[in-house]
Design a protein around this motif. Sequence first.
Motif, short mmCIF file in Angstrom:
data_model
loop_
_atom_site.label_atom_id
_atom_site.label_comp_id
_atom_site.label_asym_id
_atom_site.label_seq_id
_atom_site.Cartn_x
_atom_site.Cartn_y
_atom_site.Cartn_z
N GLN A 48 29.29 7.21 -20.36
CA GLN A 48 30.32 7.07 -21.40
C GLN A 48 30.71 8.43 -21.97
N ARG A 49 32.00 8.54 -22.26
CA ARG A 49 32.50 9.76 -22.89
C ARG A 49 32.06 9.79 -24.35
N ASP A 50 32.16 10.97 -24.95
CA ASP A 50 31.70 11.15 -26.33
C ASP A 50 32.38 10.23 -27.33
N GLU A 51 33.65 9.87 -27.09
CA GLU A 51 34.35 9.02 -28.06
C GLU A 51 33.72 7.63 -28.21
N TYR A 52 32.88 7.24 -27.28
CA TYR A 52 32.18 5.96 -27.40
C TYR A 52 30.97 6.06 -28.34
N ARG A 53 30.66 7.25 -28.79
CA ARG A 53 29.49 7.45 -29.63
C ARG A 53 29.83 7.71 -31.10
N ARG A 55 31.06 6.77 -34.99
CA ARG A 55 30.76 5.65 -35.88
C ARG A 55 31.93 4.71 -36.07
N GLN A 56 33.15 5.19 -35.90
CA GLN A 56 34.34 4.39 -36.21
C GLN A 56 34.66 3.30 -35.19
N ILE A 57 33.98 3.28 -34.07
CA ILE A 57 34.28 2.23 -33.10
C ILE A 57 33.38 1.02 -33.35
#
Length: 92
Positions: A48-53, A55-57
């Motif tokens: 997974q790319r960093d954007e999956y880590r 808090r806002q998701i």
Amino acid sequence: MVNATGKRFVDEGADFRNYTYAKYGRVILEQPGQFAWQIFDQKVKHLQRDEYRIRQITKVTADTIEELAKKLDGVDAAQFVKTIAEYNAAVA
């Protein structure tokens, strides 16, 4: 990815991120409720790319597919379990 009916609706195999982001966004908006859940297991989590880590998701975790099905807001749980079983059988 699964939609509200618990079914896959797009081939997630395309690999050029900038094109898939726009393409998938458009297709998701055509789905019932205009949302989708992406499903990842532990075998691919490291990819997974960093954007999956961040808090806002919205994240949901579970130890089994059946448990996960109950946690996916707005998704037909029975159809989701069936979809995952069919997918796993096809890729085995």
